[in-house]
Design an enzyme around this catalytic site. Structure first.
Site, PDB file in Angstrom:
ATOM      1  N   ASP A 107      -6.565  18.129 -14.440  1.00  0.00           N
ATOM      2  CA  ASP A 107      -6.850  16.774 -14.896  1.00  0.00           C
ATOM      3  C   ASP A 107      -6.470  16.707 -16.372  1.00  0.00           C
ATOM      4  O   ASP A 107      -7.079  17.369 -17.223  1.00  0.00           O
ATOM      5  CB  ASP A 107      -8.343  16.461 -14.666  1.00  0.00           C
ATOM      6  CG  ASP A 107      -8.696  15.013 -15.013  1.00  0.00           C
ATOM      7  OD1 ASP A 107      -8.092  14.466 -15.960  1.00  0.00           O
ATOM      8  OD2 ASP A 107      -9.590  14.454 -14.357  1.00  0.00           O
ATOM      9  N   ARG A 118       0.835  -1.215   0.000  1.00  0.00           N
ATOM     10  CA  ARG A 118       0.000   0.000   0.000  1.00  0.00           C
ATOM     11  C   ARG A 118       0.866   1.259   0.000  1.00  0.00           C
ATOM     12  O   ARG A 118       0.439   2.323  -0.413  1.00  0.00           O
ATOM     13  CB  ARG A 118      -0.980  -0.003   1.183  1.00  0.00           C
ATOM     14  CG  ARG A 118      -1.812   1.268   1.286  1.00  0.00           C
ATOM     15  CD  ARG A 118      -3.140   1.088   2.039  1.00  0.00           C
ATOM     16  NE  ARG A 118      -3.049   0.228   3.192  1.00  0.00           N
ATOM     17  CZ  ARG A 118      -2.569   0.606   4.396  1.00  0.00           C
ATOM     18  NH1 ARG A 118      -2.155   1.833   4.595  1.00  0.00           N
ATOM     19  NH2 ARG A 118      -2.530  -0.263   5.383  1.00  0.00           N
ATOM     20  N   LYS A 137      -7.974   5.510 -19.355  1.00  0.00           N
ATOM     21  CA  LYS A 137      -8.244   6.041 -20.686  1.00  0.00           C
ATOM     22  C   LYS A 137      -6.993   5.913 -21.562  1.00  0.00           C
ATOM     23  O   LYS A 137      -6.480   4.829 -21.726  1.00  0.00           O
ATOM     24  CB  LYS A 137      -8.743   7.475 -20.545  1.00  0.00           C
ATOM     25  CG  LYS A 137      -9.826   7.636 -19.458  1.00  0.00           C
ATOM     26  CD  LYS A 137     -11.050   6.849 -19.825  1.00  0.00           C
ATOM     27  CE  LYS A 137     -12.144   6.684 -18.798  1.00  0.00           C
ATOM     28  NZ  LYS A 137     -12.106   7.164 -17.484  1.00  0.00           N
TER      29      LYS A 137
END
Ligand code: LCS
Length: 397
Positions: free
Chosen positions: A185, A58, A210
């Site tokens: 973004d 993590r 994407k």
């Protein structure tokens, strides 16, 4: 040894340069949740960040580190974190950088779940969001105040390809208060087309689901910034607040897709330009949104800040929502699905799908009318896509 290069296509293949004990060409997948310490003192030193080395996946994993080195190089940042999704990147960043009583100035045209997070969820924790038209300098200047910590934008924006001048936005925000973090973004553009950090933004976030991965086969995200900000996001937003870490298997797939980014983007962009020009002349279409068209409001800014104009096109079908739905339901080569940046061309109706988190007034304010269809132009032959759109548009009344 890592190669130092500014050339995008070379850098993407050689920036990491990790060598394992067998000399594997491809970065191995380190499928381990934890890492063995030689001694309690060594474990303590790693937890205290006094000794380099891995602790627990993590907080870091060699496969992910290799990917993060490449991502930082591509965006021109000092460091990066690969995350479990684009929303993981966005939420981990925002939870790290904002506190109750502080404010965010955000563009009102955003991906639907980012809008939902800001509008309906962050507000429950005492954070105020001022939604503005970020492409309007006066609105930005009027929205900034001493509580503003973050200025947040997408350019080109989802779903209508609105363009914001990144350099000018960063200049206005930083001259008001150099501590404000400008977050961009960069999902629609990718670093192949546009590098927000070099234009003055402080943090770049991505949905790597994407174009970065580019094969429609995984969910992932990324944050790129200076080393100190990335350390904070890792230790607060990822480690403690979201746990939105990318798994090593997904990091491997992400890296495999990333290698062909420049080739894919060239094809997406060139096909989109051709298709946008075709759509612009179509009698059943009221308006086409593509930054490469001279008719697009943001065309001049896009020409300055982007290498090419991207693979996304939106258009408004005459006759409103029902006609738009007829067109979307009639495509045969393209596929009716959300997401974008896949090899396959995808068609969606924003108001009823990705942006259904906006109510009717918010949709109008954000420039997302019921007749708007969004296209993610894939890697098929553009002439096949034009024939397909021609037969689908013929179904509109
Ligand atoms: N940012 C942008 C600009 C996006 O378009 C998306 C997802 C996200 C962030 C979130 O990324 P995710 O968590 O899904 O990896 N956009 C989608 C879209 O337009 N259709 O489906 C998902």
């Amino acid at each position: 040894m890592a190669h130092k290069t500014d050339d995008f296509s070379t850098g993407i293949l050689h920036a990491g340069g990790m060598k394992d004990q067998y000399g594997a060409l491809i970065t191995p997948i380190y499928n381990t949740s934890t890492f063995v310490f030689d001694s309690t003192d060594q474990g303590a030193a790693r937890f205290a960040l006094e000794e380099p080395g891995y602790i627990y996946t993590r907080i870091g994993n060699p496969t992910c580190t290799e990917l993060e080195t490449v991502l930082a190089m591509l965006e021109g940042g000092e460091a990066a974190i690969a995350t479990a999704s684009g929303m993981g990147a966005i939420t981990a960043t925002i939870w790290t950088l904002i506190s109750a009583g502080e404010e965010i100035v955000a563009d009102k045209t955003l991906y639907g779940c980012t809008f939902e997070f800001f509008q309906h969820h962050l507000s429950r924790f005492g954070v105020k969001i001022n939604f503005i038209d970020m492409s309007n300098e006066d609105e930005l200047k009027a929205a900034l105040n001493e509580r503003t910590r973050i200025v947040y934008l997408e350019t080109p924006a989802n779903p209508n390809l609105k363009i914001t001048d990144i350099a000018r936005t960063a200049e206005i925000a930083h001259s008001f208060n150099p501590e404000i973090k400008v977050i961009c973004d960069n999902t629609f553009a990718t670093p192949y087309l546009q590098k927000p950090l070099s234009l003055g933004a402080d943090v770049v976030v991505h949905s790597a689901t994407k174009y970065l991965n580019g094969h429609g086969d995984l969910i992932a995200g990324a944050v790129i910034s200076d080393q100190e900000t990335i350390n904070q996001i890792l230790l607060v937003g990822i480690k403690d607040m979201t746990g939105a870490v990318l798994a090593p298997n997904e990091a491997y797939l992400f890296m495999r897709g990333l290698k062909t980014l420049s080739l894919r983007m060239e094809r997406h962009c060139n096909s989109a330009m051709k298709i946008a020009r075709y759509l612009e002349k179509h009698e059943k279409i009221e308006k086409v949104f593509y930054p490469g068209l001279e008719s697009h409001e943001g065309h001049d800014i896009a020409s300055r800040q982007m290498r090419l104009y991207g693979g996304m096109i939106s258009f408004i079908v005459r006759g409103g929502r029902d006609n738009a739905a007829r067109v979307a339901d009639s495509v045969k080569v393209a596929t009716l699905a959300v997401s974008l940046g896949a090899p396959e061309t995808l068609v969606e109706h924003a108001a009823s799908m990705t942006h259904s988190t906006y109510n009717d007034e918010e949709l109008i304010a954000a420039g997302i009318p019921g007749g708007l269809i969004r296209l993610s132009i894939g890697l098929e032959d553009p002439d096949d896509l034009i024939s397909d759109l021609e037969q689908a548009l013929a179904q509109a009344e």
